[in-house]
Structures are given as structure tokens and as C-alpha cells.
Design an enzyme around this catalytic site. Structure first.
Site, mmCIF file in Angstrom:
data_model
loop_
_atom_site.group_PDB
_atom_site.id
_atom_site.type_symbol
_atom_site.label_atom_id
_atom_site.label_comp_id
_atom_site.label_asym_id
_atom_site.label_seq_id
_atom_site.Cartn_x
_atom_site.Cartn_y
_atom_site.Cartn_z
ATOM 1 C CB SER A 120 30.568 -93.055 90.023
ATOM 2 O OG SER A 120 31.774 -93.427 89.453
ATOM 3 C CG HIS A 141 32.038 -97.198 93.824
ATOM 4 N ND1 HIS A 141 31.868 -96.079 94.598
ATOM 5 C CD2 HIS A 141 32.599 -96.772 92.667
ATOM 6 C CE1 HIS A 141 32.304 -95.020 93.937
ATOM 7 N NE2 HIS A 141 32.752 -95.413 92.771
ATOM 8 C CG ASN A 191 31.710 -90.948 93.959
ATOM 9 O OD1 ASN A 191 32.833 -90.540 94.251
ATOM 10 N ND2 ASN A 191 31.516 -91.914 93.085
HETATM 11 C C1 LIG Z 1 34.673 -91.153 90.928
HETATM 12 C C2 LIG Z 1 34.474 -92.362 91.750
HETATM 13 O O1 LIG Z 1 33.498 -93.080 91.525
HETATM 14 C C3 LIG Z 1 35.303 -92.738 92.904
HETATM 15 C C4 LIG Z 1 36.752 -92.325 92.903
HETATM 16 O O2 LIG Z 1 37.608 -93.111 92.547
HETATM 17 S S1 LIG Z 1 37.089 -90.805 93.439
HETATM 18 C C5 LIG Z 1 38.851 -90.674 93.305
HETATM 19 C C6 LIG Z 1 39.548 -91.331 94.457
HETATM 20 N N1 LIG Z 1 40.965 -91.139 94.332
HETATM 21 C C7 LIG Z 1 41.621 -90.156 94.944
HETATM 22 O O3 LIG Z 1 41.048 -89.372 95.669
HETATM 23 C C8 LIG Z 1 43.075 -90.088 94.614
HETATM 24 C C9 LIG Z 1 43.750 -88.926 95.290
HETATM 25 N N2 LIG Z 1 45.151 -88.926 94.972
HETATM 26 C C10 LIG Z 1 46.051 -89.720 95.615
HETATM 27 O O4 LIG Z 1 45.712 -90.426 96.553
HETATM 28 C C11 LIG Z 1 47.470 -89.682 95.133
HETATM 29 O O5 LIG Z 1 47.686 -88.487 94.423
HETATM 30 C C12 LIG Z 1 47.813 -90.895 94.235
HETATM 31 C C13 LIG Z 1 47.738 -92.154 95.086
HETATM 32 C C14 LIG Z 1 46.896 -91.036 93.039
HETATM 33 C C15 LIG Z 1 49.208 -90.728 93.666
HETATM 34 O O6 LIG Z 1 50.079 -90.487 94.725
HETATM 35 P P1 LIG Z 1 51.488 -89.770 94.480
HETATM 36 O O7 LIG Z 1 52.313 -90.073 95.646
HETATM 37 O O8 LIG Z 1 51.281 -88.375 94.093
HETATM 38 O O9 LIG Z 1 51.935 -90.407 93.134
HETATM 39 P P2 LIG Z 1 53.115 -91.288 92.754
HETATM 40 O O10 LIG Z 1 54.334 -90.922 93.524
HETATM 41 O O11 LIG Z 1 53.171 -91.165 91.270
HETATM 42 O O12 LIG Z 1 52.576 -92.721 93.135
HETATM 43 C C16 LIG Z 1 52.605 -93.262 94.421
HETATM 44 C C17 LIG Z 1 52.896 -94.700 94.292
HETATM 45 O O13 LIG Z 1 51.846 -95.375 93.596
HETATM 46 C C18 LIG Z 1 52.333 -96.026 92.418
HETATM 47 N N3 LIG Z 1 51.272 -95.891 91.426
HETATM 48 C C19 LIG Z 1 50.687 -94.744 90.983
HETATM 49 N N4 LIG Z 1 49.689 -95.032 90.136
HETATM 50 C C20 LIG Z 1 49.647 -96.390 90.039
HETATM 51 C C21 LIG Z 1 48.820 -97.297 89.331
HETATM 52 N N5 LIG Z 1 47.817 -96.907 88.541
HETATM 53 N N6 LIG Z 1 49.071 -98.640 89.467
HETATM 54 C C22 LIG Z 1 50.061 -99.083 90.254
HETATM 55 N N7 LIG Z 1 50.848 -98.260 90.974
HETATM 56 C C23 LIG Z 1 50.646 -96.935 90.860
HETATM 57 C C24 LIG Z 1 53.600 -95.286 92.098
HETATM 58 O O14 LIG Z 1 54.484 -96.105 91.401
HETATM 59 C C25 LIG Z 1 54.133 -94.952 93.494
HETATM 60 O O15 LIG Z 1 54.781 -96.062 94.100
HETATM 61 P P3 LIG Z 1 55.791 -95.850 95.359
HETATM 62 O O16 LIG Z 1 54.998 -95.235 96.479
HETATM 63 O O17 LIG Z 1 56.241 -97.245 95.639
HETATM 64 O O18 LIG Z 1 56.852 -94.931 94.873
HETATM 65 N N1 LIG Z 2 37.005 -92.527 86.971
HETATM 66 C C1 LIG Z 2 36.863 -92.811 88.239
HETATM 67 O O1 LIG Z 2 37.563 -92.227 89.090
HETATM 68 C C2 LIG Z 2 35.886 -93.835 88.668
HETATM 69 C C3 LIG Z 2 34.906 -94.312 87.823
HETATM 70 N N2 LIG Z 2 34.018 -95.250 88.264
HETATM 71 C C4 LIG Z 2 32.990 -95.767 87.369
HETATM 72 O O2 LIG Z 2 33.563 -96.787 86.578
HETATM 73 C C5 LIG Z 2 32.955 -96.801 85.281
HETATM 74 C C6 LIG Z 2 34.022 -96.602 84.236
HETATM 75 O O3 LIG Z 2 34.684 -95.365 84.453
HETATM 76 P P1 LIG Z 2 36.120 -95.052 83.834
HETATM 77 O O4 LIG Z 2 36.906 -96.285 83.730
HETATM 78 O O5 LIG Z 2 36.647 -93.897 84.545
HETATM 79 O O6 LIG Z 2 35.690 -94.585 82.355
HETATM 80 P P2 LIG Z 2 36.552 -94.570 81.021
HETATM 81 O O7 LIG Z 2 35.932 -93.540 80.156
HETATM 82 O O8 LIG Z 2 38.008 -94.513 81.339
HETATM 83 O O9 LIG Z 2 36.302 -96.043 80.439
HETATM 84 C C7 LIG Z 2 35.040 -96.511 80.061
HETATM 85 C C8 LIG Z 2 35.271 -97.658 79.106
HETATM 86 O O10 LIG Z 2 34.025 -98.282 78.837
HETATM 87 C C9 LIG Z 2 33.974 -98.500 77.437
HETATM 88 N N3 LIG Z 2 32.617 -98.669 76.961
HETATM 89 C C10 LIG Z 2 31.714 -97.725 76.599
HETATM 90 N N4 LIG Z 2 30.580 -98.317 76.179
HETATM 91 C C11 LIG Z 2 30.772 -99.658 76.284
HETATM 92 C C12 LIG Z 2 29.981 -100.788 75.982
HETATM 93 N N5 LIG Z 2 28.757 -100.671 75.501
HETATM 94 N N6 LIG Z 2 30.499 -102.011 76.187
HETATM 95 C C13 LIG Z 2 31.740 -102.175 76.685
HETATM 96 N N7 LIG Z 2 32.548 -101.129 76.994
HETATM 97 C C14 LIG Z 2 32.060 -99.890 76.795
HETATM 98 C C15 LIG Z 2 34.647 -97.267 76.864
HETATM 99 O O11 LIG Z 2 34.991 -97.458 75.510
HETATM 100 P P3 LIG Z 2 35.059 -96.146 74.554
HETATM 101 O O12 LIG Z 2 36.179 -95.315 75.053
HETATM 102 O O13 LIG Z 2 35.293 -96.750 73.197
HETATM 103 O O14 LIG Z 2 33.720 -95.454 74.676
HETATM 104 C C16 LIG Z 2 35.858 -97.170 77.772
HETATM 105 O O15 LIG Z 2 36.894 -98.029 77.353
HETATM 106 C C17 LIG Z 2 31.879 -95.714 85.320
HETATM 107 O O16 LIG Z 2 30.656 -96.285 85.697
HETATM 108 C C18 LIG Z 2 32.399 -94.774 86.389
HETATM 109 O O17 LIG Z 2 31.400 -94.004 86.975
HETATM 110 C C19 LIG Z 2 34.076 -95.774 89.517
HETATM 111 C C20 LIG Z 2 35.052 -95.383 90.381
HETATM 112 C C21 LIG Z 2 36.014 -94.351 90.038
#
Ligand SMILES: CC(=O)CC(=O)SCCNC(=O)CCNC(=O)[C@H](O)C(C)(C)COP(=O)(O)OP(=O)(O)OC[C@H]1O[C@@H](n2cnc3c(N)ncnc32)[C@H](O)[C@@H]1OP(=O)(O)O
Ligand SMILES: NC(=O)C1=CN([C@@H]2O[C@H](COP(=O)(O)OP(=O)(O)OC[C@H]3O[C@@H](n4cnc5c(N)ncnc54)[C@H](OP(=O)(O)O)[C@@H]3O)[C@@H](O)[C@H]2O)C=CC1
Length: 292
Positions: A120, A141, A191
Site C-alpha cells: 500500500s 496495487h 493512499n
Molecule cells: C489500503 C489500500 O492500500 C488501498 C485500498 O484498497 S483503500 C480501500 C478502497 N475501497 C473502498 O474505498 C471501498 C469503499 N466502499 C465501497 O465502495 C462499497 O461500500 C463496497 C463496494 C465495498 C460495498 O458496496 P455495498 O453496495 O455497500 O455493498 P453490498 O451491497 O454488500 O455489495 C455490492 C455488490 O458487491 C458484491 N460484493 C461485495 N463484496 C464482494 C466481494 N468481496 N467479492 C465479490 N462480490 C462482492 C455484493 O454481492 C453486491 O453485489 P450486487 O451489486 O450484484 O448486489
Molecule cells: N487492506 C487493504 O485495503 C489493502 C491492503 N493492501 C496491501 O496488501 C497487503 C496485504 O494486506 P491485507 O490482505 O489487507 O492483510 P491481511 O492482514 O488481511 O493479510 C495478510 C496475510 O499475509 C500473511 N502473512 C504474514 N506474514 C507472511 C509471510 N511471511 N509469508 C506469507 N504470508 C504472510 C498473514 O498471515 P497471518 O495472519 O498468519 O499473519 C495474512 O494471511 C499489505 O501489503 C497491504 O498494505 C493493498 C491494498 C488494499
């Protein structure tokens, strides 16, 4: 390299199982690895449940679901990656863990195999330099939830070759995603913008500007965000949010990225959000109950 056919995914957590899901649904053969079989079983169960939901919604046929699941195998042994064209690392957001993974991984790979990180925030150039193949290393990503979110950021490290960038961009498109190219700055594009907003929501909560429900309602109803910032933080994982903010703070050297002390306390308490059952909301009840 010709079109990528077989990929490895390291980490069976929310991102790893989501990447494996979409890759298999796109026709690729997938090997998913985690440290423990229990994590792999949990990841496979989540993935199958998400595919079942698609079947019940009519967006995936039962036959395609079965075929996609049959294309995924799991392993705790890196030797399983020996014939992969690409391995995508999606393990915990800790640089020390990722370095150890790459050191263990690369001796098992074909010399021409590509390696991508779903990090991330961590600089791709730095991760690449810790491998034997900086030219064939790239940031790929995905966003959470992977089956629904349309974007993949492709991040080129200093040494990443054009062919590597082209191969993963083509793969992302084959997986139905749109590519945004990001330069190798801490936390890349999305991010860099998203996490300061989430951090500000944590500061606002800590200062009593609003409670959890008000802050989330404010951003959902006032700005039309699909999730409030605290609900989204819980969804991403508070450990991941904190890790990204620390990379931003250290990498940019600017105090504006200082992580909220409340966010730090929640992570110290093991309150990591949805994945641990408690974060800014308590997920043991339906609907989840705000904790402050
Ligand atoms: C941290 C990082 O490195 C980067 C990141 O990822 S940052 C995070 C980015 N993500 C976001 O910002 C997500 C923001 N949230 C959303 O966009 C929405 O809340 C959401 C898409 C997650 C869910 O939407 P929602 O309408 O509230 O949920 P919900 O009605 O349960 O689901 C919508 C649809 O997706 C499907 N769905 C939900 N989760 C699913 C999954 N994991 N896999 C497959 N389908 C899924 C549902 O079945 C539903 O299908 P229909 O539209 O056909 O009914
Ligand atoms: N969460 C998010 O929205 C997003 C996350 N990311 C990035 O994706 C990556 C994973 O995040 P996310 O899936 O949320 O994290 P989770 O905590 O859901 O999953 C991480 C997984 O990695 C496993 N793990 C830890 N150490 C090792 C290792 N040495 N070898 C193999 N597997 C290992 C963990 O096992 P255990 O539980 O046993 O420690 C766990 O199953 C991160 O780099 C994150 O920044 C990117 C986009 C979106």
C-alpha cells in the site's frame, strides 16, 4: 515474455484471496501461499463464499465458479512457485516481512519470472533492490474488495524494465481493471490522498469533534462517500492504515502525516477493524456497533 498464464500469490488475507479470486476468474492458474495452512483454508473459504455470492446474483455461472476454483491451489512451500510467470506478494504491510519473503522466494523462481508487490505504501525501488531482479520487479496495487474495485495502480521502481510494466498492465486489464500509473513516492497516488483523510477522521474522533457515527454519517451523507472514513479504516485494517501513515511520515519527512495517537492505541490493543472483530466498530453484533 508471452501472456502471463500462471501466477503465485503470497498472503491469503483479504487482498491475497481477492487477487487469487479475480485472477482465477480471468482464466489464470493460481498458487496461493501463506505461512500456515489455517490461513490458506480461511482465505479459500472467503474466496469461495464471494464467488458463491456472485453465482447467487447471477454475475457468475456455477460452471465458471467451479472452473475458477479448480484453477487455484494452495501451498506453504515456495517450491510451488517454480513454474510461475509472476508472483504477487500480498503479505502483511511490514517491510521486514516483505524482505524475508523475497529472499525466500527468488531462489525458487525461473530467471525470467516477474515479481510484484501489492504494498500500500512501501517504495518499490527499495523492495526491488532487496531482490535478485530489480528490472523484473514492479508495484501492482489492487484495491479492497478486489473483485469489485476497478483500479490497479502500477508503480515503476527506478530499475523496473518497460517489459515488466507492460506485462503487469496487460494482466490488470485482462483481470477487468483499469490501470493508473503512479510514480514511486510513498503511498503512491490513492493512499497518499486517502490515508490523510482517514487519519484526520481519527484526530476528529479523538478530539471529540464528533462520535464514530457522526463522523461516518458526515462523510457518507455530506460527501456521498460509500463508506465513512472510520468504517473504511476498519475495512482496510487499522494496522495497515497505521503502517501506511508511518511510511508517509518517514518518507515525506512532513509532520502533517503524523499518525493519530488514537489510531496507534487501537492497533496496540489489537483492535484492527473487521478482521479482528473490533475496531472503530464492534463486529460481534449486527449491525456493527460504534465503539465511541
Ligand atoms: C489500503 C489500500 O492500500 C488501498 C485500498 O484498497 S483503500 C480501500 C478502497 N475501497 C473502498 O474505498 C471501498 C469503499 N466502499 C465501497 O465502495 C462499497 O461500500 C463496497 C463496494 C465495498 C460495498 O458496496 P455495498 O453496495 O455497500 O455493498 P453490498 O451491497 O454488500 O455489495 C455490492 C455488490 O458487491 C458484491 N460484493 C461485495 N463484496 C464482494 C466481494 N468481496 N467479492 C465479490 N462480490 C462482492 C455484493 O454481492 C453486491 O453485489 P450486487 O451489486 O450484484 O448486489
Ligand atoms: N487492506 C487493504 O485495503 C489493502 C491492503 N493492501 C496491501 O496488501 C497487503 C496485504 O494486506 P491485507 O490482505 O489487507 O492483510 P491481511 O492482514 O488481511 O493479510 C495478510 C496475510 O499475509 C500473511 N502473512 C504474514 N506474514 C507472511 C509471510 N511471511 N509469508 C506469507 N504470508 C504472510 C498473514 O498471515 P497471518 O495472519 O498468519 O499473519 C495474512 O494471511 C499489505 O501489503 C497491504 O498494505 C493493498 C491494498 C488494499
Amino acid at each position: 515474455m508471452t501472456e502471463l498464464q500462471k501466477i503465485g500469490v503470497i498472503g491469503a488475507g483479504q487482498m491475497g484471496n481477492g487477487i487469487a479470486h479475480v485472477a482465477a476468474q480471468s482464466g489464470l492458474t493460481v498458487v496461493m501461499l501463506d505461512v500456515a495452512q489455517a490461513a490458506l483454508d480461511k482465505g479459500m473459504a472467503t474466496l469461495a463464499k464471494n464467488m458463491d455470492r456472485q453465482v447467487s446474483k447471477g454475475t457468475l455461472t456455477q460452471a465458471d465458479r467451479d472452473a475458477a476454483l479448480a484453477r487455484i491451489s494452495t501451498s506453504t512451500d515456495y517450491a510451488a512457485f517454480g513454474d510461475c510467470d509472476l508472483v504477487i506478494e500480498a503479505a502483511t504491510e511490514r517491510e521486514d516481512i516483505k524482505h524475508k519473503i523475497f529472499a525466500t522466494l527468488t531462489p525458487h523462481l525461473r530467471p525470467d519470472a516477474l515479481v510484484a508487490s501489492n504494498t500500500s505504501s512501501i517504495p518499490i525501488t527499495r523492495l526491488a533492490a532487496a531482490t535478485d531482479r530489480p528490472g523484473r520487479f514492479v508495484g501492482m496495487h489492487f484495491f479492497n474488495p478486489v473483485p469489485l474495485m476497478k483500479l490497479v495502480e502500477v508503480i515503476r521502481g527506478l530499475a523496473t524494465e518497460d517489459a515488466t510494466v507492460a506485462a503487469v498492465a496487460a494482466l490488470a486489464e485482462r483481470m477487468g481493471k483499469t490501470v493508473a500509473y503512479a510514480a514511486d513516492y510513498p503511498a503512491f497516488i490513492v493512499n497518499r490522498i486517502l490515508l490523510p483523510m482517514i487519519n484526520e477522521a481519527c484526530f476528529a474522533l479523538h478530539e471529540g469533534v464528533g462520535d464514530v457515527a457522526s463522523i461516518d454519517a458526515g462523510m457518507k451523507l455530506g460527501c456521498n462517500h460509500p463508506m465513512g472514513p472510520l468504517e473504511l479504516a476498519d475495512y482496510i485494517g487499522l494496522d495497515t492504515c497505521l503502517a501506511v501513515l508511518r511510511v508517509l511520515q518517514e518518507g515525506m519527512g512532513d509532520p502533517k502525516y503524523r499518525p493519530s495517537p488514537l489510531l496507534q492505541k487501537y492497533v496496540e490493543a489489537g483492535w484492527l477493524g473487521r478482521k479482528s472483530g473490533r475496531g472503530f466498530y464492534d463486529y460481534s453484533v449486527t449491525p456493527p456497533k460504534p465503539t465511541r
